[in-house]
Design a protein around this motif. Structure first.
Motif, PDB file in Angstrom:
ATOM      1  N   GLY A  30       0.813  -1.212   0.000  1.00  0.00           N
ATOM      2  CA  GLY A  30       0.000   0.000   0.000  1.00  0.00           C
ATOM      3  C   GLY A  30       0.844   1.259   0.000  1.00  0.00           C
ATOM      4  N   ARG A  34       0.715   4.757  -2.376  1.00  0.00           N
ATOM      5  CA  ARG A  34       0.469   6.089  -1.814  1.00  0.00           C
ATOM      6  C   ARG A  34       1.555   7.100  -2.151  1.00  0.00           C
ATOM      7  NH1 ARG A  34      -1.583   2.678   2.317  1.00  0.00           N
ATOM      8  NH2 ARG A  34       0.427   2.598   3.397  1.00  0.00           N
ATOM      9  N   ARG A  61      -8.237   0.430  -3.533  1.00  0.00           N
ATOM     10  CA  ARG A  61      -8.734   1.679  -2.959  1.00  0.00           C
ATOM     11  C   ARG A  61      -8.906   1.603  -1.454  1.00  0.00           C
ATOM     12  NH1 ARG A  61     -12.435   5.101  -7.308  1.00  0.00           N
ATOM     13  NH2 ARG A  61     -10.591   5.778  -8.488  1.00  0.00           N
ATOM     14  N   ASP A  64      -5.453   3.065  -0.940  1.00  0.00           N
ATOM     15  CA  ASP A  64      -5.383   4.458  -1.386  1.00  0.00           C
ATOM     16  C   ASP A  64      -6.595   4.755  -2.266  1.00  0.00           C
ATOM     17  OD1 ASP A  64      -4.852   6.947  -2.544  1.00  0.00           O
ATOM     18  OD2 ASP A  64      -2.696   6.597  -2.569  1.00  0.00           O
ATOM     19  N   ARG A  66      -7.268   7.099  -4.074  1.00  0.00           N
ATOM     20  CA  ARG A  66      -6.942   7.790  -5.327  1.00  0.00           C
ATOM     21  C   ARG A  66      -6.503   6.830  -6.414  1.00  0.00           C
ATOM     22  NH1 ARG A  66      -1.959  10.952  -3.863  1.00  0.00           N
ATOM     23  NH2 ARG A  66      -1.521   8.862  -3.068  1.00  0.00           N
ATOM     24  N   CYS A  67      -6.296   5.569  -6.073  1.00  0.00           N
ATOM     25  CA  CYS A  67      -5.718   4.608  -7.006  1.00  0.00           C
ATOM     26  C   CYS A  67      -6.586   4.433  -8.252  1.00  0.00           C
ATOM     27  CB  CYS A  67      -5.542   3.272  -6.304  1.00  0.00           C
ATOM     28  SG  CYS A  67      -4.538   2.111  -7.251  1.00  0.00           S
TER      29      CYS A  67
END
Length: 259
Positions: A30, A34, A61, A64, A66-67
């Motif tokens: 992860g 990020r 997600r 993150d 925003r992925c």
């Protein structure tokens, strides 16, 4: 337009087939996702249906929000079939090992792709894919069965392979060496006496047999005891995911010819 690099796979896929691999990636990598402002993950060779790419977006997600995920397939018919599933953060493209992405990906996941290739082709594909990664990115390449009960995958960075992870649905596992049939192409033909991966699976089975008294407490407790015993002789990761039916070992311990 240049021809994509690679050949089409059989395309076999099922919903939730890659859930174990996805959850491991989200939990252990992860931080890599990020690092970027808009992190991108690639599902390379997602197959005849887009389920694995859809599910990868959902699971990443959690690490993150925003992925974004790009599903890449060498078969243009499969790409066309996946297009209706596009949505915010999820797109599908025609391509192969050249990895056509607008931004270098923080993750490339190639599941059940290299199994059809010759062992001698694997290193060059790994090098090509790793060269496409964003700084700090990771390539996860491996194999699983049709419904996701048994997986083995290699994690790689720009410097090369780092770890090998064995993962199983413990309730259906008779012995750890049952995972041998899902070894990635770089290792599957090396499961013979004299090779490190063969010795590892042999010791895994021995530790499993020794942990038989723990079976009365459940398959998970037997597995945890087995891995603890195995860790005395093999360089296992201390990532605490043993209870998930996983064990990760340093690549250098299993690399072909290193025994």
């Amino acid at each position: 337009m240049n021809r994509p690099v690679g050949t089409a796979t059989r395309g076999t896929t099922n919903p939730n087939r890659l859930r174990r691999m996805d959850r491991w990636i989200a939990a252990t990598h992860g931080a890599a996702l990020r690092r970027g402002e808009r992190p991108v993950a690639v599902d390379l060779g997602y197959g005849a249906a887009p389920w694995t790419a859809v599910e990868l977006l959902q699971r990443l997600r959690t690490a993150d929000p925003r992925c974004e995920v790009v599903g890449i397939e060498i078969d243009p018919v499969r790409v066309a079939a996946a297009k209706p599933y596009e949505r915010e953060g999820l797109t599908f493209r025609h391509g192969g090992f050249e990895v056509p992405s607008d931004r270098p990906p923080a993750l490339i996941r190639a599941a059940n792709v290299l199994r059809q290739y010759d062992e001698g082709e694997v290193a060059a594909v790994w090098t090509r894919l790793c060269a496409r990664l964003a700084p700090g990115g990771v390539l996860v390449e491996g194999t699983c069965d049709e419904i996701g009960r048994r997986h083995v995958w290699v994690a790689l960075g720009p410097e090369g392979p780092r770890t090998v992870t064995f993962a199983a649905r413990l309730a259906s596992l008779e012995r750890p060496s049952d995972l041998a049939e899902r070894l990635p192409k770089a290792l599957i033909h090396r499961n013979v006496p004299g090779e490190p991966v063969h010795a590892f699976l042999r010791d895994f089975d021995r530790a499993w047999a020794a942990a038989a008294p723990y079976a009365s407490l459940g398959a998970r407790q037997r597995w945890v005891r087995t891995v603890a015993e195995l860790a005395a002789d093999w360089p296992l990761s201390k990532d605490r995911r043993w209870r998930q039916g996983e064990v990760t070992v340093n690549w250098t311990a299993l690399a072909p010819g290193s025994g």
